[in-house]
Design a protein around this motif. Structure first.
Motif, mmCIF file in Angstrom:
data_model
loop_
_atom_site.group_PDB
_atom_site.id
_atom_site.type_symbol
_atom_site.label_atom_id
_atom_site.label_comp_id
_atom_site.label_asym_id
_atom_site.label_seq_id
_atom_site.Cartn_x
_atom_site.Cartn_y
_atom_site.Cartn_z
ATOM 1 N N LEU A 159 0.812 -1.214 0.000
ATOM 2 C CA LEU A 159 0.000 0.000 0.000
ATOM 3 C C LEU A 159 0.846 1.266 0.000
ATOM 4 O O LEU A 159 0.541 2.220 -0.723
ATOM 5 C CB LEU A 159 -0.942 -0.016 1.215
ATOM 6 C CG LEU A 159 -1.976 -1.144 1.239
ATOM 7 C CD1 LEU A 159 -2.870 -1.012 2.460
ATOM 8 C CD2 LEU A 159 -2.813 -1.146 -0.040
ATOM 9 N N GLY A 210 0.714 3.699 -3.045
ATOM 10 C CA GLY A 210 0.148 4.999 -2.700
ATOM 11 C C GLY A 210 1.089 6.142 -3.034
ATOM 12 O O GLY A 210 0.663 7.213 -3.482
ATOM 13 N N PHE A 252 0.872 6.875 -6.754
ATOM 14 C CA PHE A 252 -0.321 7.663 -7.064
ATOM 15 C C PHE A 252 -0.139 9.113 -6.622
ATOM 16 O O PHE A 252 -0.547 10.053 -7.334
ATOM 17 C CB PHE A 252 -1.542 7.052 -6.378
ATOM 18 C CG PHE A 252 -2.199 5.947 -7.151
ATOM 19 C CD1 PHE A 252 -3.357 6.186 -7.875
ATOM 20 C CD2 PHE A 252 -1.663 4.672 -7.171
ATOM 21 C CE1 PHE A 252 -3.972 5.180 -8.595
ATOM 22 C CE2 PHE A 252 -2.264 3.659 -7.888
ATOM 23 C CZ PHE A 252 -3.419 3.907 -8.605
ATOM 24 N N TYR A 253 0.470 9.303 -5.462
ATOM 25 C CA TYR A 253 0.680 10.661 -4.959
ATOM 26 C C TYR A 253 1.583 11.459 -5.894
ATOM 27 O O TYR A 253 1.296 12.620 -6.220
ATOM 28 C CB TYR A 253 1.287 10.579 -3.556
ATOM 29 C CG TYR A 253 1.770 11.907 -3.030
ATOM 30 C CD1 TYR A 253 0.865 12.862 -2.583
ATOM 31 C CD2 TYR A 253 3.142 12.196 -3.004
ATOM 32 C CE1 TYR A 253 1.315 14.092 -2.105
ATOM 33 C CE2 TYR A 253 3.588 13.421 -2.532
ATOM 34 C CZ TYR A 253 2.679 14.369 -2.087
ATOM 35 O OH TYR A 253 3.128 15.574 -1.624
#
Length: 261
Positions: A19, A23, A26-27
């Motif tokens: 994750l 994540g 994506f950030y």
């Protein structure tokens, strides 16, 4: 208390490995805004890389699904000399580095290789789509086989033998008895094969030649954008596309599975 500790440890481990890195991608992809990320993945070069990736996947997954089912049936139901050797060969792509696979194909189909003369007859394998498909098929071959084999062993042959005694032919037995019993094993194998085909980099990067706009898949495009063009936002945005394709495949499998039960 021990149950909660075990659950917390498992979830924390998954979060740390999966994750958090995903994540972060994506950030970074949307750090400059959604519009900037959209522009990065809709360039002509990025779209061609995506189309080529999907084309290779569309060829690889059905081929490896059919071959995987046949190999699984041969390993479980067959009795022939060399079955143990075949079982070991199926696992070979899992043991070999993808770079070694790409190098082997390069030496086989390259100039001076055993099959290098095919290019002189109009069949170009290296630095073209056929070589990229071969590399992807090789590295993703075991997944359907390894998902189907345990299920075939578990269901046994009683129902198949009963159908044969009632006059059913081999194809009828497979279509009405065997295939319904292994359908979810095949589905999980297809998901794993799809994920590997979409994300394969090592073997494909060697046999593709990395020709911009011709033999550049999306993973190669990501590496090129990050390492050579210094376009980190474009690399992260393309990585998000790869992640979304994989996530969508898994989610669709989960959506349709309960309906069968």
């Amino acid at each position: 208390m021990s149950r909660h500790l075990l659950r917390f440890t498992a979830l924390g481990y998954l979060a740390l490995l999966l994750l958090v890195p995903v994540g972060f991608v994506f950030y970074r992809a949307f750090g400059d805004g959604v519009g900037h990320a959209w522009d990065a993945v809709t360039t002509g070069r990025a779209l061609h890389a995506l189309e080529l990736t999907l084309l290779i996947t569309a060829i690889t997954v059905p081929a490896n699904t059919v071959v995987g089912i046949i190999l699984a049936l041969a390993l479980v139901r067959g009795r022939f000399p060399g079955r143990g050797l075949l079982n070991a060969v199926v696992d070979l792509p899992l043991a070999l580095s993808p770079v070694v696979v790409g190098l082997a194909l390069y030496l086989l189909y390259g100039r001076g290789g055993w099959l290098g003369g095919l290019a002189g007859h109009g069949l170009k394998v290296l630095f073209a789509v056929p070589g990229m498909v071969l590399a992807t098929m090789f590295v993703s071959l075991p997944f359907v086989v390894r998902e189907v084999v345990p299920v075939l062993r578990e269901i046994g042959t009683d129902q198949e033998q009963a159908a044969e005694t009632l006059g059913a032919g081999p194809f009828q037995v497979f279509r009405r008895i065997t295939l319904p019993a292994i359908r979810w094993a095949v589905a999980y194998g297809v998901v794993l094969t799809t994920a590997r085909a979409i994300g394969e980099f090592g073997a494909v990067s060697i046999v593709s030649g990395r020709i911009e706009g011709k033999t550049e898949t999306l993973p190669i495009y990501v590496q090129s954008q990050y390492a050579f063009d210094f376009n980190t936002s474009g690399a992260y945005a393309a990585s998000v596309v790869l992640a979304l394709i994989a996530i969508t495949t898994v989610v669709l499998l989960r959506i349709f599975q309960p309906k069968e039960h």
